[in-house]
Write a protein that holds these residues in place. Structure first.
Motif, PDB file in Angstrom:
ATOM      1  N   THR A  54      -8.782   0.350  -1.381  1.00  0.00           N
ATOM      2  CA  THR A  54      -8.647  -0.709  -2.380  1.00  0.00           C
ATOM      3  C   THR A  54      -8.164  -1.999  -1.732  1.00  0.00           C
ATOM      4  O   THR A  54      -8.671  -3.094  -2.023  1.00  0.00           O
ATOM      5  CB  THR A  54      -7.686  -0.274  -3.491  1.00  0.00           C
ATOM      6  OG1 THR A  54      -8.228   0.877  -4.153  1.00  0.00           O
ATOM      7  CG2 THR A  54      -7.478  -1.381  -4.511  1.00  0.00           C
ATOM      8  N   VAL A 108       0.837  -1.200   0.000  1.00  0.00           N
ATOM      9  CA  VAL A 108       0.000   0.000   0.000  1.00  0.00           C
ATOM     10  C   VAL A 108       0.874   1.252   0.000  1.00  0.00           C
ATOM     11  O   VAL A 108       0.578   2.239  -0.682  1.00  0.00           O
ATOM     12  CB  VAL A 108      -0.968  -0.012   1.202  1.00  0.00           C
ATOM     13  CG1 VAL A 108      -1.700   1.318   1.320  1.00  0.00           C
ATOM     14  CG2 VAL A 108      -1.968  -1.154   1.055  1.00  0.00           C
ATOM     15  N   ALA A 126      -5.669   3.910  -2.020  1.00  0.00           N
ATOM     16  CA  ALA A 126      -4.872   2.681  -1.886  1.00  0.00           C
ATOM     17  C   ALA A 126      -5.339   1.860  -0.693  1.00  0.00           C
ATOM     18  O   ALA A 126      -5.474   0.628  -0.779  1.00  0.00           O
ATOM     19  CB  ALA A 126      -3.394   3.029  -1.753  1.00  0.00           C
ATOM     20  N   THR A 127      -5.620   2.541   0.412  1.00  0.00           N
ATOM     21  CA  THR A 127      -6.053   1.846   1.623  1.00  0.00           C
ATOM     22  C   THR A 127      -7.403   1.179   1.425  1.00  0.00           C
ATOM     23  O   THR A 127      -7.604   0.005   1.773  1.00  0.00           O
ATOM     24  CB  THR A 127      -6.121   2.837   2.800  1.00  0.00           C
ATOM     25  OG1 THR A 127      -4.824   3.391   3.018  1.00  0.00           O
ATOM     26  CG2 THR A 127      -6.591   2.146   4.071  1.00  0.00           C
ATOM     27  N   LEU A 143       2.121   1.646  -3.515  1.00  0.00           N
ATOM     28  CA  LEU A 143       1.055   2.124  -4.383  1.00  0.00           C
ATOM     29  C   LEU A 143       0.806   3.619  -4.175  1.00  0.00           C
ATOM     30  O   LEU A 143       0.636   4.387  -5.139  1.00  0.00           O
ATOM     31  CB  LEU A 143      -0.234   1.345  -4.110  1.00  0.00           C
ATOM     32  CG  LEU A 143      -0.301  -0.086  -4.641  1.00  0.00           C
ATOM     33  CD1 LEU A 143      -1.531  -0.794  -4.093  1.00  0.00           C
ATOM     34  CD2 LEU A 143      -0.315  -0.099  -6.168  1.00  0.00           C
ATOM     35  N   GLU A 144       0.785   4.018  -2.905  1.00  0.00           N
ATOM     36  CA  GLU A 144       0.592   5.436  -2.596  1.00  0.00           C
ATOM     37  C   GLU A 144       1.693   6.289  -3.213  1.00  0.00           C
ATOM     38  O   GLU A 144       1.425   7.303  -3.878  1.00  0.00           O
ATOM     39  CB  GLU A 144       0.562   5.618  -1.077  1.00  0.00           C
ATOM     40  CG  GLU A 144       0.460   7.070  -0.631  1.00  0.00           C
ATOM     41  CD  GLU A 144       0.643   7.218   0.874  1.00  0.00           C
ATOM     42  OE1 GLU A 144       1.153   8.268   1.295  1.00  0.00           O
ATOM     43  OE2 GLU A 144       0.269   6.288   1.618  1.00  0.00           O
ATOM     44  N   ALA A 204      -4.262   9.650  -2.677  1.00  0.00           N
ATOM     45  CA  ALA A 204      -3.565   8.402  -3.000  1.00  0.00           C
ATOM     46  C   ALA A 204      -3.641   7.431  -1.832  1.00  0.00           C
ATOM     47  O   ALA A 204      -3.903   6.232  -2.026  1.00  0.00           O
ATOM     48  CB  ALA A 204      -2.110   8.690  -3.357  1.00  0.00           C
ATOM     49  N   ARG A 205      -3.431   7.932  -0.629  1.00  0.00           N
ATOM     50  CA  ARG A 205      -3.477   7.050   0.546  1.00  0.00           C
ATOM     51  C   ARG A 205      -4.880   6.519   0.767  1.00  0.00           C
ATOM     52  O   ARG A 205      -5.070   5.326   1.030  1.00  0.00           O
ATOM     53  CB  ARG A 205      -2.985   7.781   1.785  1.00  0.00           C
ATOM     54  CG  ARG A 205      -3.035   6.932   3.053  1.00  0.00           C
ATOM     55  CD  ARG A 205      -2.302   7.593   4.197  1.00  0.00           C
ATOM     56  NE  ARG A 205      -0.904   7.800   3.856  1.00  0.00           N
ATOM     57  CZ  ARG A 205      -0.029   8.449   4.641  1.00  0.00           C
ATOM     58  NH1 ARG A 205      -0.418   8.924   5.807  1.00  0.00           N
ATOM     59  NH2 ARG A 205       1.219   8.593   4.260  1.00  0.00           N
TER      60      ARG A 205
END
Length: 278
Positions: free
Chosen positions: A213, A189, A210-211, A192-193, A206-207
């Motif tokens: 997801t 994660v 991603a979280t 990804l972020e 983004a965080r």
């Protein structure tokens, strides 16, 4: 929880985060706080456990273990031998079920340190137990009865999923998979972020994406019941964006990297067990 599994006295030796999560889960599921005793040398932690859950608290392990049908060892591997030897008189007198959640400590070591002929369950929970979503592998020796297996499953299951492992040698793999596994997903994660930020997305967005997801994908794995490969194929259109990302993962050797990482963690678990022998 079956009534027969609730009406036994349980002693937790060690009152840190993992013990706290298990105690909280048991109390929420209906276990009487008066049946739970905790030994914790830190006065602040003792007071918090007493205040938050109404359980009995003690500074010494022997005091908490007195009269217990189950003793759960929630201390660091480095001090496990000392703790077990201090509990040996109580263990030999009471013949309780002994549950250990320490990484790398084998069942035969626990038996030896506690004086022999002890019913032992070795368990490896993970940190999501702190939010009631843990995953614990359990392995029992021959002295553990069917009732005691149920007690162990109830206690570890109070903070998530509990899965029995037949061969103790595989507990090092459990440690590498579910015990250490949350860190792998936090890293994914995090990556990804950072990658989304590098492509221009604001970090807070983004965080959050991603979280969520990761959370949603995890829920789909649990609730859908299909194999991960099937779910992956469902969201992968030939020639699409997902396929482009998966092709990049494959070219970078993602599967091989994960295999090496789990192997390294498994080997480290074996090394910890070897260092703690005595």
């Amino acid at each position: 929880m079956p009534e027969t599994q609730l009406n036994v006295r349980i002693a937790f030796v060690g009152g840190g985060n993992m013990a706290r999560s298990l105690i909280g889960g048991l109390v929420r599921q209906g276990m009487a706080p008066s049946l739970i005793a905790v030994a914790e040398p830190n006065a602040e932690l003792r007071e918090a456990l007493s205040r938050d859950f109404g359980v009995g608290v003690h500074a010494e392990g022997a005091a908490a273990a007195a009269g217990a049908a189950v003793i759960l060892l929630a201390v660091k591997p480095q001090v496990m031998r000392t703790v077990c030897e201090s509990l040996q008189p109580a263990v030999q007198a009471q013949a309780p079920l002994l549950i250990s959640i320490a990484a790398g400590i084998r069942i035969d070591q626990l038996e030896h340190w506690c004086g022999g002929s002890v019913a032992v369950v070795r368990s490896m929970p993970n940190t999501p137990a702190l939010v009631g979503a843990g995953a614990s592998g359990l392995c029992a020796n021959a002295q553990v009865s069917a009732v005691q297996r149920g007690q162990a499953e109830t206690i570890l299951g109070a903070a998530g999923l509990a899965v029995w492992i037949d061969e103790e040698a595989q507990m090092d793999v459990v440690t590498a998979l579910s015990g250490s596994g949350p860190a792998y997903f936090f890293l994914l994660v995090e990556a990804l972020e950072d990658a989304a930020v590098a492509q221009g997305l604001p970090r807070d967005a983004a965080r959050a994406l991603a979280t969520q997801t990761a959370l949603g994908a995890g829920r789909m794995l649990r609730e859908d019941g299909e194999a991960p490969a099937v779910l992956r194929q469902r969201v992968t259109s030939p020639g699409g964006t997902t396929q482009a990302a998966l092709d990049s993962f494959a070219a970078s050797g993602l599967r091989e990297t994960v295999a090496r990482a789990v192997a390294a963690a498994t080997e480290r678990g074996r090394e910890l067990a070897a260092k703690s022998e005595g």
